[in-house]
Design an enzyme around this catalytic site. Sequence first.
Site, PDB file in Angstrom:
ATOM      1  N   GLU A   1     -20.850 -33.280  12.368  1.00 54.57           N
ATOM      2  CA  GLU A   1     -21.645 -32.142  12.813  1.00 54.57           C
ATOM      3  C   GLU A   1     -21.303 -30.949  11.949  1.00 54.57           C
ATOM      4  OE1 GLU A   1     -21.911 -32.625  17.533  1.00 54.57           O
ATOM      5  OE2 GLU A   1     -21.632 -30.559  16.887  1.00 54.57           O
TER       6      GLU A   1
ATOM      7  N   ASP B   1     -20.603 -20.151  22.430  1.00 55.02           N
ATOM      8  CA  ASP B   1     -19.352 -20.563  21.802  1.00 55.02           C
ATOM      9  C   ASP B   1     -18.179 -19.668  22.166  1.00 55.02           C
ATOM     10  OD1 ASP B   1     -19.882 -22.929  20.149  1.00 55.02           O
ATOM     11  OD2 ASP B   1     -21.372 -21.625  19.189  1.00 55.02           O
TER      12      ASP B   1
END
Lengths: 277, 446
Positions: A49, A60
């Site tokens: 990823e 995040d």
Amino acid sequence: MSRIAARFKALADQGRGALIPYLEAYDPDRETSLALLKAMPAAGADLIEIGMPFSDPSADGPVIQAAAIRGLKAGATLVGVLDMVSAFREDDATTPVILMGYVNPVESYGYERFCTDAAAAGVDGLILVDLPPEEAEVLEGPAAKAGLDIIRLVAPTTTAERLGYVLSHASGFVYYVSITGITGTRSASAQDLRAALPRLRAVTDLPIAIGFGVRTPEQAAEAATIGDAAVVASALLATLAETLDDQGRASEHTLPRVLSQIEDLAKAVRATARTPA
Amino acid sequence: MRPQQGMIPWGPNTTAGGRAGTQGGEGAVELVMVNPTEQAAIPRGGNSLQSQPDGKGHFGGVHGGRFVAETLMPLILELEAAYAKAKADPAFQAELAYYLKDYVGRPSPLWFARRMTEKLGGAKIYLKREELNHTGSHKLNNVMGQILLARRMGRTRIVAETGAGQHGVATATVCALFGLKCVIYMGATDVERQKPNVFRMRLLGAEVVPVTSGAGTLKDAMNDAMRDWVANVADTYMLIGTVAGPHPYPAMVRDFQSVIGEETKAQMQAAEGRLPDVVVAAIGGGSNAMGIFYPFLDDSSVRLIGVEAAGHGLDSGKTAASIERGRPGVLHGNRTYLLQNADGQIEEAHSISAGLDYPGVGPEHSWLHDIGRAEYVGITDGEALEAFTFCTEMEGIIPALESAHAIAHTVKIAPTLPKDALIAVSLSGRGDKDIFTVAEHLGVTL
């Protein structure tokens, strides 16, 4: 068969799940992150990823936020990220690459053009965190045309009635967000994961990756066994951050330490195999 | 995606009823609290501008929407359902009306600014006195509505973002009123420049968390408030302070703020026997503007002017004028005009006013801009400072720097209009919080 499907099938034949390490593009600079990307398969990455840095990564935690800021400072753009993937594809035709990020830079680039360019660069799938299926029409057509999978997130909060709807928009694999929270904070227990997965399996035949809070080799092995893949992101980015000098530049420790951590994770995941590779 | 200008004019009415409208104030002399239950019974026509957003939260099919991570999707769907139910419930509306009247202090007066009018020598200027609300701004209108909703939903912990601290203070206030836990995210830069409000929030029992990510301003506070919400979904309600964020926030906050425009309409009828010709309001996220605009959307004779913070100037690169200098993109749960670079990275906004220092704007404004129903203009820091002083000296009212932007534009246009023209200006907040900033710019040491 797509690279993603082929890889999951091959691993299923070995009787083990996948390790999916994450790196943030251009963190801390293009050269280092490209070198890391190129070295990941040999260290044990089954899929990779790549984070596309965004100025406002609201899902995040602090570790990925900091990595995104470093990436942007180093000049990351979507053009640059795709260029990294092209460079990676010069030596690696089989390891699936998934781009993960937020929708605005892609909308700004143009959905159609982005999907075309990403597929040409050798990208296999996209995760856009803040593009739920309700808003995904703009991406779905262009992605299908370009042959890109759209990997859908499923969370513990996703209700039973919503699950079928979300997964009807998924392809490639499903990303199970194992905690209610942001990346790199707390971890789900194996017990939580064992309880959660049947709910998903009942609705989809796609492989299920588990992420958010997967940090140690033990946790990765567990996640890859209970699910079909373990995604490790913040733990690797935190290691990378530790190796930077006081100017935030890569040091001679950066690549070896991150890669050795991936090797440890891979060893644990591979040890779960029914038949060795 | 570019806005499809002209393609989607006042779209079909796909929401249930929309917010119904206007107070039947024709000829009413005494202003009474709007009876929302009566309003809810009036269906909106198919071509009403008040029928947006559609069922997916889109304004004009482009702006707005629900761009959030999957963890939050079920929560905003739950919120949407809970709000729809509360909106249609006379008991909820009666409860809200009670608190608006006896706690917030509504209705707020519509003040004829005689000296300002005479000095400028043009249109008659009326000031809608939202600064007289409890906590000193229009913010409490929305916060009161949402806190009642949060209580109905059984939430016990409230998180909110704040820029200048006005929304944070309003939120901390109602949390004190109802004994709820309150966490306010505020950019570290803003914590530093808005110390009195930080102290107020702490006095009210709120935990104020300084946000150091990014530039430490409102956009970063919004990011961290969303991160908190995602990590505490079970007991937490996110109380957004402006007409932005994922659906249903833009529509819900607008509904709660529409009391400003409804009162203005009735009060202008009472004072002048007709509607205003021009309505002017400052825009950061745009909640006071949306609140005063909304009841006038279908009154095509009324010009609606939103005043953005131009900062150092629209083309200085240091501006907060998202509509005039931004382009559509996705941030904080909605698609709207954003200040962003060529790669879709969000840029920092710049304004003397912390409350306008945001790189986006509510999606309904973006739509009103696209279809040309409202005009959007910019006022610089310097012009706002002049208007701040002008209003204070002429009317004995110290306006918030945010509101001073609206006054500054009024100062520009009033002389160009005939003497019988009527301007209604939203005086969204009082300026006590800004005296340190203003003193610094005037070269005065306090």
